[in-house]
Motif scaffolding. Structure first.
Motif, short mmCIF file in Angstrom:
data_model
loop_
_atom_site.label_atom_id
_atom_site.label_comp_id
_atom_site.label_asym_id
_atom_site.label_seq_id
_atom_site.Cartn_x
_atom_site.Cartn_y
_atom_site.Cartn_z
N ARG A 45 0.82 -1.21 0.00
CA ARG A 45 0.00 0.00 0.00
C ARG A 45 0.86 1.26 0.00
NH1 ARG A 45 -5.08 -1.48 3.99
NH2 ARG A 45 -6.34 -2.42 2.35
N THR A 48 2.14 1.57 -3.60
CA THR A 48 1.12 1.98 -4.55
C THR A 48 0.55 3.35 -4.22
OG1 THR A 48 -0.55 0.81 -3.27
CG2 THR A 48 0.39 -0.35 -5.13
N CYS A 49 1.16 4.03 -3.22
CA CYS A 49 0.76 5.39 -2.84
C CYS A 49 -0.66 5.44 -2.26
CB CYS A 49 0.83 6.36 -4.01
SG CYS A 49 2.31 6.24 -4.97
N PHE A 50 -1.14 4.33 -1.73
CA PHE A 50 -2.45 4.38 -1.08
C PHE A 50 -2.33 5.15 0.23
CE2 PHE A 50 -5.58 2.29 1.86
CZ PHE A 50 -6.69 2.92 1.34
N PHE A 51 -1.29 4.86 0.98
CA PHE A 51 -0.98 5.70 2.14
C PHE A 51 0.51 5.92 2.28
CE2 PHE A 51 -2.16 1.69 4.73
CZ PHE A 51 -0.89 1.17 4.66
N ARG A 73 1.86 6.56 -9.62
CA ARG A 73 0.59 5.87 -9.87
C ARG A 73 0.33 5.65 -11.35
NH1 ARG A 73 -3.80 9.02 -6.55
NH2 ARG A 73 -2.32 10.47 -5.63
N TYR A 78 -1.97 -2.39 -9.98
CA TYR A 78 -2.09 -2.90 -8.61
C TYR A 78 -3.35 -3.73 -8.49
CZ TYR A 78 -2.82 -2.66 -3.49
OH TYR A 78 -3.06 -2.95 -2.16
N PRO A 80 -5.29 -5.30 -5.32
CA PRO A 80 -5.35 -5.55 -3.87
C PRO A 80 -5.85 -6.97 -3.59
CG PRO A 80 -6.54 -3.55 -4.45
CD PRO A 80 -6.24 -4.27 -5.72
N PRO A 84 -11.19 -5.60 -5.12
CA PRO A 84 -12.43 -4.81 -5.12
C PRO A 84 -12.79 -4.36 -6.53
CG PRO A 84 -10.60 -3.48 -4.32
CD PRO A 84 -10.06 -4.85 -4.57
N LEU A 85 -14.04 -4.60 -6.92
CA LEU A 85 -14.50 -4.21 -8.26
C LEU A 85 -15.88 -3.58 -8.12
CD1 LEU A 85 -13.71 -7.62 -10.00
CD2 LEU A 85 -12.35 -5.56 -10.23
N TYR A 86 -16.28 -2.79 -9.12
CA TYR A 86 -17.63 -2.25 -9.12
C TYR A 86 -18.57 -3.31 -9.66
CZ TYR A 86 -15.31 2.16 -8.32
OH TYR A 86 -14.54 3.15 -7.79
N VAL A 98 -11.46 2.28 -15.94
CA VAL A 98 -10.14 2.22 -15.32
C VAL A 98 -9.07 2.75 -16.27
CG1 VAL A 98 -8.39 0.71 -14.32
CG2 VAL A 98 -10.78 0.28 -13.86
N LYS A 102 -6.67 5.77 -15.45
CA LYS A 102 -5.22 5.59 -15.36
C LYS A 102 -4.48 6.39 -16.41
CE LYS A 102 -4.43 1.19 -13.17
NZ LYS A 102 -3.72 -0.07 -13.40
N GLN A 145 -7.60 -4.99 -14.90
CA GLN A 145 -7.60 -3.57 -14.53
C GLN A 145 -6.18 -3.12 -14.14
OE1 GLN A 145 -7.24 -1.83 -11.45
NE2 GLN A 145 -6.74 -3.68 -10.31
N SER B 100 -16.72 -1.44 -0.03
CA SER B 100 -16.39 -2.50 -0.99
C SER B 100 -14.90 -2.55 -1.28
CB SER B 100 -17.17 -2.30 -2.28
OG SER B 100 -16.71 -1.16 -2.93
N GLY B 101 -14.14 -1.58 -0.80
CA GLY B 101 -12.70 -1.62 -1.00
C GLY B 101 -12.24 -0.96 -2.29
N THR B 102 -13.20 -0.54 -3.12
CA THR B 102 -12.82 0.07 -4.39
C THR B 102 -12.12 1.41 -4.18
OG1 THR B 102 -15.09 0.84 -4.53
CG2 THR B 102 -14.50 -1.02 -5.90
N GLU B 104 -9.65 1.87 -2.30
CA GLU B 104 -8.22 1.60 -2.32
C GLU B 104 -7.69 1.67 -3.75
OE1 GLU B 104 -7.06 -1.96 -0.30
OE2 GLU B 104 -5.01 -1.84 -1.03
N LEU B 107 -7.87 5.37 -5.16
CA LEU B 107 -6.84 6.23 -4.58
C LEU B 107 -5.44 5.85 -5.06
CD1 LEU B 107 -8.07 6.82 -0.90
CD2 LEU B 107 -8.41 8.23 -2.92
N THR B 108 -5.32 4.70 -5.75
CA THR B 108 -4.00 4.38 -6.31
C THR B 108 -3.96 4.62 -7.82
OG1 THR B 108 -4.60 2.05 -6.57
CG2 THR B 108 -3.48 2.66 -4.56
N TYR B 109 -5.08 5.08 -8.39
CA TYR B 109 -5.05 5.52 -9.78
C TYR B 109 -4.50 6.94 -9.83
CZ TYR B 109 -8.22 1.61 -10.86
OH TYR B 109 -8.78 0.38 -11.01
N PRO B 110 -3.94 7.33 -10.98
CA PRO B 110 -3.41 8.70 -11.04
C PRO B 110 -4.51 9.76 -11.13
CG PRO B 110 -2.99 7.54 -13.09
CD PRO B 110 -3.63 6.56 -12.19
N ARG B 257 -6.62 8.15 4.10
CA ARG B 257 -5.35 7.70 3.56
C ARG B 257 -4.31 7.51 4.66
NH1 ARG B 257 -3.61 8.09 -1.79
NH2 ARG B 257 -4.88 9.39 -3.14
#
Lengths: 310, 260
Positions: A45, A48-51, A73, A78, A80, A84-86, A98, A102, A145, B100-102, B104, B107-110, B257
């Motif tokens: 994480r 991947t710059c999540f935190f 990014r 990445y 996880p 997680p998907l929509y 996506v 991106k 993705q 749902s975790g999406t 995460e 927030l890692t996309y540009p 974050r």
């Protein structure tokens, strides 16, 4: 390509990772191994710059994960652990979203989406709702993705978690094929997983680095004795006693696999292959089988991880 | 910049309609406001009918004109139902992504956090605008059948739109602080009511504080617009309300974050 230097993440109540340092060259497949809760996901994480990390530095493709997070990014793919998907979107529609997010050029979006749909074996499902896909196919969408922007760096967190054995094999094959020239970090708590795909392995435990090496080196460097497996037709007590007398043998014990099977532990550096047959012949026994037991990566792992506790 | 906002916006709008949230919320909103509108119109026509035979009654209701007796109560009711329905519209915006975790992945996309927030805000605002637009038939009916003043209707709708824009920003913020949609909705409803009811207590406190309280109240700024008066002070109030809560939303994502 990926540089991690003295990276620490403090969650307040506990340290997620503690002074982690490792690196991966361009094109390298790095296996990230550790028991659950070792800090694998935390490290990913941060990469991947999540935190951001609490202290230390992480750079990806020459960009700092905190200072130049957008640049990092752009170059990342990445997936996880929970994938997680929509769920209310169609596969193709989701991948187009996506791709746009991106930064894939608008005119190239369709091409990129078609490419990853083909690469990830989703050709039959571009119009399916994600909620209707099986776990294995969702994993493929997760991979797609990650790959849709043709990233230089691929970070996969436990990519085969929760799949059945056939799906695991398929996904593993897919990952090896798709890795190509990319730098990849793949985490797992399952050893064969990593040893099959990766050329270099980083083992962490409780947030600390335990070992970095190739799978082969890790196995050959394992401390303590190497072992031999023997099957000898003779009285168990006598065999144990006689074999124990050979110079270089540290321990002989019967093995459960057969009544005439024994495991001989050998002191480091000793070679006893030549010494066993004479002992057997002199006692009028029969040597049925003799082979060296390779320490598995599993042994290495258990050895390295449990050493910390001792 | 705009492309990313557009991407998030499009995704949210699609999700609003695919999940039927937009249809259900707008339909329920129309049923309730329609019922209330019918009620005020019937009351007005009955009063008018009685007043024909009783001039004293007409005097008692010296405000017996369409604008005062139908249009203004109608705006009041619409704003109240807006307040009740808005949390249902905004609760999923960020809470669902967190659950749902999406979040995460996003927030890692540009994409910048601000772009995510703006895309989601504009999507919520659009569905709200559609909801508000669905009530336009009521004033059109009045214009067709009576002679109401047109200007207060237009400014009133402008005021409702600004008020709704403020509601959406607050709802988005409530959705950013939790991953539970029910908590998000309750928080939004509570905060909206607080801002809505604030003006009532303005009368019971010292005049200085009373002025501040009534300035902060979200509906006090709407009254004059419902009367046909557009004051820049009111517009600035709503705009700064929106900016403030969008800012809080961004801070909330940032803290999400940092805490991981």
């Amino acid at each position: 390509m990926i540089e991690v230097e003295n990276l620490t993440k403090d969650y307040g109540a506990r340290l997620g990772i503690d002074g982690l340092t490792f690196s991966a060259e361009k094109g390298e497949l790095l296996g990230f191994l550790g028991p659950n809760g070792a800090g694998k996901t935390t490290t990913m994480r941060i990469l991947t710059c999540f935190f951001p990390a609490t202290s230390g530095r992480a750079t990806v493709a020459g960009f700092d994960c905190f200072e130049d997070s957008l640049e990092v990014r752009k170059r990342l793919g990445y997936m996880p652990e929970s994938v997680p998907l929509y769920k209310d979107m169609e596969v193709g529609e989701y991948l187009s979203f996506v791709a746009g997010a991106k930064g894939v050029e608008a005119k190239d979006v369709k091409k990129s989406v078609d490419r990853v749909i083909g690469d990830c074996g989703l050709s039959e499902y571009p119009k399916s709702m994600i909620s209707e896909l099986s776990k294995g196919y969702r994993q493929r969408v997760g991979l797609a993705q990650a790959l849709v922007n043709d990233p230089e760096i691929l970070i996969l967190d436990e990519p085969t978690n929760g799949l059945d054995p056939r799906q695991i094999r398929e996904i593993r094959k897919l990952i090896t094929e798709l890795a190509g020239q990319r730098t990849m970090i793949l985490s797992s708590h399952i050893l064969p997983e990593v040893s099959k795909v990766c050329k270099k392995i980083v083992i962490i435990d409780k947030g600390k680095l335990v070992a970095v090496d190739t799978p082969d080196n890790l196995v050959s460097n394992v401390h303590g004795a190497t072992k031999m497996f023997l099957r000898i037709d003779g009285p168990a007590k006598g065999v144990t006693a006689e074999l124990g007398k050979i110079k270089g043998v540290s321990k002989v014990e019967p093995d459960d696999s057969a009544p005439d099977a024994f495991i001989v532990s050998i002191k480091k550096g000793a070679d006893i292959k030549q010494d066993i047959p004479p002992v057997v012949v002199n006692n009028n026994w029969n040597l049925l089988e003799m082979r060296a037991i390779q320490a598995s990566l599993e042994d290495v792992f258990i050895h390295l991880v449990t050493k910390e506790d001792a | 910049m705009f492309r990313n906002i557009g991407l998030i916006y499009k995704k949210e709008i699609k999700s609003y309609f695919k999940s039927y949230i937009a249809y259900v919320v707008i339909a329920v909103f129309m049923v309730i406001t329609g019922f209330m509108f019918n009620d005020v119109v019937v009351k007005f026509s009955m009063l008018s009918f009685k007043a024909q035979g009783n001039p004293m009654l007409a005097k008692q209701y010296n405000l017996l004109n369409v604008t005062e007796t139908v249009v203004r109560p109608m705006f009041g009711q619409i704003s109240m139902i807006m307040l009740l329905m808005m949390p249902m519209l905004t609760m999923k915006l960020l809470a669902d992504e967190k659950k749902s975790g999406t979040m995460e992945l996003i927030l890692t996309y540009p994409i910048r956090d601000a772009e995510v927030v703006m895309g989601k805000y504009l999507a919520g605002l659009t569905v709200f605008a559609a909801m508000l637009f669905s009530t336009v038939t009521y004033p059109l009916l009045l214009i067709a059948l009576g002679e109401p003043e047109i200007v207060p209707m237009i400014t009133g709708y402008f005021g409702l739109f600004l008020m709704g824009a403020a509601f959406v920003s607050l709802g988005l913020f409530a959705s950013s602080v939790t991953e539970n949609q029910i908590i998000a909705a309750s928080l939004a409803l509570g905060m909206l009511f607080l801002f809505y009811l604030m003006s009532m207590s303005a009368a019971y406190v010292s005049p200085g504080i009373g002025r501040i309280v009534s300035y902060l109240s979200i509906n006090d700024h709407f009254f004059s617009m419902a009367k046909g008066v557009v004051d820049t002070e009111d517009i600035i109030y709503y705009l700064s309300f929106v900016v403030f809560f969008l800012f809080l939303t961004m801070r909330s994502i940032e803290s999400h974050r940092w805490r991981g």
